[in-house]
Motif scaffolding. Structure first.
Motif, mmCIF file in Angstrom:
data_model
loop_
_atom_site.group_PDB
_atom_site.id
_atom_site.type_symbol
_atom_site.label_atom_id
_atom_site.label_comp_id
_atom_site.label_asym_id
_atom_site.label_seq_id
_atom_site.Cartn_x
_atom_site.Cartn_y
_atom_site.Cartn_z
ATOM 1 N N LEU A 83 -50.235 -59.418 57.695
ATOM 2 C CA LEU A 83 -49.932 -58.626 58.885
ATOM 3 C C LEU A 83 -50.845 -59.087 60.009
ATOM 4 O O LEU A 83 -51.990 -59.490 59.759
ATOM 5 N N ARG A 84 -50.338 -59.046 61.246
ATOM 6 C CA ARG A 84 -51.185 -59.344 62.391
ATOM 7 C C ARG A 84 -51.251 -58.138 63.309
ATOM 8 O O ARG A 84 -50.226 -57.630 63.760
ATOM 9 N N LEU A 85 -52.466 -57.696 63.582
ATOM 10 C CA LEU A 85 -52.697 -56.611 64.527
ATOM 11 C C LEU A 85 -53.062 -57.193 65.889
ATOM 12 O O LEU A 85 -53.683 -58.252 65.975
ATOM 13 N N SER A 86 -52.667 -56.469 66.928
ATOM 14 C CA SER A 86 -53.018 -56.848 68.290
ATOM 15 C C SER A 86 -53.757 -55.710 68.975
ATOM 16 O O SER A 86 -53.564 -54.538 68.639
ATOM 17 N N CYS A 87 -54.571 -56.073 69.936
ATOM 18 C CA CYS A 87 -55.291 -55.091 70.757
ATOM 19 C C CYS A 87 -55.153 -55.552 72.201
ATOM 20 O O CYS A 87 -55.658 -56.627 72.569
ATOM 21 N N ALA A 88 -54.437 -54.768 72.998
ATOM 22 C CA ALA A 88 -54.244 -55.086 74.407
ATOM 23 C C ALA A 88 -55.316 -54.395 75.230
ATOM 24 O O ALA A 88 -55.467 -53.167 75.159
ATOM 25 N N ALA A 89 -56.040 -55.175 75.998
ATOM 26 C CA ALA A 89 -57.150 -54.637 76.797
ATOM 27 C C ALA A 89 -56.757 -54.598 78.272
ATOM 28 O O ALA A 89 -56.057 -55.493 78.766
ATOM 29 N N SER A 90 -57.226 -53.577 78.947
ATOM 30 C CA SER A 90 -56.987 -53.479 80.382
ATOM 31 C C SER A 90 -58.101 -52.655 81.026
ATOM 32 O O SER A 90 -58.827 -51.927 80.347
ATOM 33 N N GLY A 91 -58.234 -52.824 82.342
ATOM 34 C CA GLY A 91 -59.214 -52.025 83.077
ATOM 35 C C GLY A 91 -60.609 -52.617 83.139
ATOM 36 O O GLY A 91 -61.522 -51.978 83.673
ATOM 37 N N PHE A 92 -60.775 -53.797 82.565
ATOM 38 C CA PHE A 92 -62.078 -54.457 82.608
ATOM 39 C C PHE A 92 -61.865 -55.959 82.417
ATOM 40 O O PHE A 92 -60.818 -56.385 81.930
ATOM 41 N N PRO A 93 -62.857 -56.774 82.781
ATOM 42 C CA PRO A 93 -62.730 -58.240 82.617
ATOM 43 C C PRO A 93 -62.893 -58.631 81.147
ATOM 44 O O PRO A 93 -64.000 -58.926 80.677
ATOM 45 N N VAL A 122 -60.967 -48.347 81.524
ATOM 46 C CA VAL A 122 -60.950 -49.177 80.314
ATOM 47 C C VAL A 122 -59.919 -48.617 79.344
ATOM 48 O O VAL A 122 -59.889 -47.418 79.077
ATOM 49 N N GLN A 123 -59.081 -49.495 78.856
ATOM 50 C CA GLN A 123 -58.093 -49.085 77.862
ATOM 51 C C GLN A 123 -57.940 -50.169 76.814
ATOM 52 O O GLN A 123 -57.846 -51.361 77.133
ATOM 53 N N LEU A 124 -57.933 -49.734 75.564
ATOM 54 C CA LEU A 124 -57.700 -50.615 74.428
ATOM 55 C C LEU A 124 -56.576 -50.009 73.603
ATOM 56 O O LEU A 124 -56.689 -48.867 73.160
ATOM 57 N N VAL A 125 -55.502 -50.774 73.412
ATOM 58 C CA VAL A 125 -54.334 -50.253 72.709
ATOM 59 C C VAL A 125 -53.963 -51.199 71.571
ATOM 60 O O VAL A 125 -53.571 -52.344 71.816
ATOM 61 N N CYS A 156 -78.892 -58.577 73.907
ATOM 62 C CA CYS A 156 -77.920 -59.565 73.430
ATOM 63 C C CYS A 156 -78.608 -60.586 72.538
ATOM 64 O O CYS A 156 -79.718 -61.011 72.829
ATOM 65 N N PRO A 157 -77.989 -60.986 71.422
ATOM 66 C CA PRO A 157 -76.615 -60.695 71.021
ATOM 67 C C PRO A 157 -76.421 -59.375 70.296
ATOM 68 O O PRO A 157 -75.318 -59.064 69.855
ATOM 69 N N ARG A 158 -77.478 -58.581 70.153
ATOM 70 C CA ARG A 158 -77.300 -57.280 69.518
ATOM 71 C C ARG A 158 -76.424 -56.420 70.431
ATOM 72 O O ARG A 158 -76.709 -56.270 71.609
ATOM 73 N N HIS A 159 -75.356 -55.852 69.867
ATOM 74 C CA HIS A 159 -74.439 -55.080 70.685
ATOM 75 C C HIS A 159 -73.940 -53.856 69.940
ATOM 76 O O HIS A 159 -73.866 -53.853 68.713
ATOM 77 N N TYR A 160 -73.650 -52.846 70.721
ATOM 78 C CA TYR A 160 -73.032 -51.641 70.170
ATOM 79 C C TYR A 160 -71.656 -51.533 70.821
ATOM 80 O O TYR A 160 -71.238 -52.439 71.542
ATOM 81 N N PHE A 161 -70.946 -50.422 70.558
ATOM 82 C CA PHE A 161 -69.558 -50.319 70.996
ATOM 83 C C PHE A 161 -69.416 -49.204 72.026
ATOM 84 O O PHE A 161 -69.667 -48.040 71.712
ATOM 85 N N ASP A 162 -69.000 -49.559 73.234
ATOM 86 C CA ASP A 162 -68.909 -48.516 74.248
ATOM 87 C C ASP A 162 -67.505 -47.973 74.468
ATOM 88 O O ASP A 162 -67.346 -46.881 75.018
ATOM 89 N N PHE A 163 -66.490 -48.704 74.091
ATOM 90 C CA PHE A 163 -65.125 -48.190 74.171
ATOM 91 C C PHE A 163 -64.357 -48.611 72.925
ATOM 92 O O PHE A 163 -64.506 -49.739 72.437
#
Lengths: 123, 108
Positions: free
Chosen positions: A17-27, A1-4, A105-112
């Motif tokens: 300003l616009r920020l981006s987050c590129a995700a990889s390694g997971f669906p 899992v990668q978030l950049v 769900c929908p309660r969620h925490y942050f794993d990455f």
């Protein structure tokens, strides 16, 4: 899992300003996503959540009406459009994957989390 | 919004010690609480979810307990890598997620 994250820079008060987050390694399309920020030397502040299909979106009061979260599942990307920026928006902005279980769900925490992108608002 | 209050704000301890950090919610959140560790300049790392469930890969010296409004994170046999800042997070109100202000664990 990668978030950049990318897109952080120095911007003048009132700017956008616009920020981006590129995700990889997971669906990517199967996970709700969040933006969280951390001002210099301060704690964590949740900003916004977007569901898998963009059908459910939440914002913290501090950014409601000024920030817009969006995602492009085809591009595995998350975005944060920020407008009317203020000095107190200066922070490292990070994206975080939301995780929930069948009973929570929908309660969620942050794993990455990503490492973050620095936004500085100053004249 | 649900307010999360951590105590203490700073904690001094030595390698091998056992420490406890407390997190109090302004209203009941059942067990919908997570704990994160953040080292300087790094992204937060999930340690505990649903108040007491240990995230995969996290050492068993970390443990969480509590329900309702009072929760604790206990770290046994402190290791050098454990000196960091710890945050609790409530996700009962999933439309307004909130964090505690953080507890900095420093070497005595």
């Amino acid at each position: 899992v990668q978030l950049v994250e990318s897109g952080g820079t120095l911007v003048q008060p009132g700017g956008s300003l616009r920020l981006s987050c590129a995700a990889s390694g997971f669906p990517f399309s199967l996970y709700g996503m969040n933006w969280v920020r951390q001002a210099p030397g301060k704690g964590l502040e949740w900003l916004s959540f977007i569901s898998t299909d963009s059908g459910t979106i939440y914002y913290a009061d501090s950014v409601k009406g000024r920030f817009t979260i969006s995602r492009d599942n085809a591009r595995n990307s998350l975005y944060l459009q920020m407008s009317n920026l203020r000095a107190d928006d200066t922070a490292v902005y990070s994206c975080a994957r939301g995780i929930c279980t069948s009973t929570s769900c929908p309660r969620h925490y942050f794993d990455f989390w990503g490492q973050g992108s620095l936004v500085s608002v100053s004249s | 919004d649900i307010q999360m209050t951590q105590s203490p704000s700073t904690l001094s301890a030595s390698v091998g010690d056992r420490v406890t950090i407390t997190c109090r919610a302004s209203q009941s959140i059942s067990s919908w609480l997570a704990w994160y560790q953040q080292e300087p300049g790094k992204a937060p790392k999930l340690l505990i979810y649903k108040a007491s469930s240990l995230e995969s890969g996290v050492p068993s010296r970390f443990s969480g307990s509590g329900s309702g409004t009072e929760f604790t994170l206990t770290i046994s046999n402190l290791q050098p890598d454990d000196f960091a800042t710890y945050y609790c997070q409530q996700y009962d109100d999933y439309s307004r997620i909130t964090f505690g202000q953080g507890t900095r664990l420093e070497i005595k």
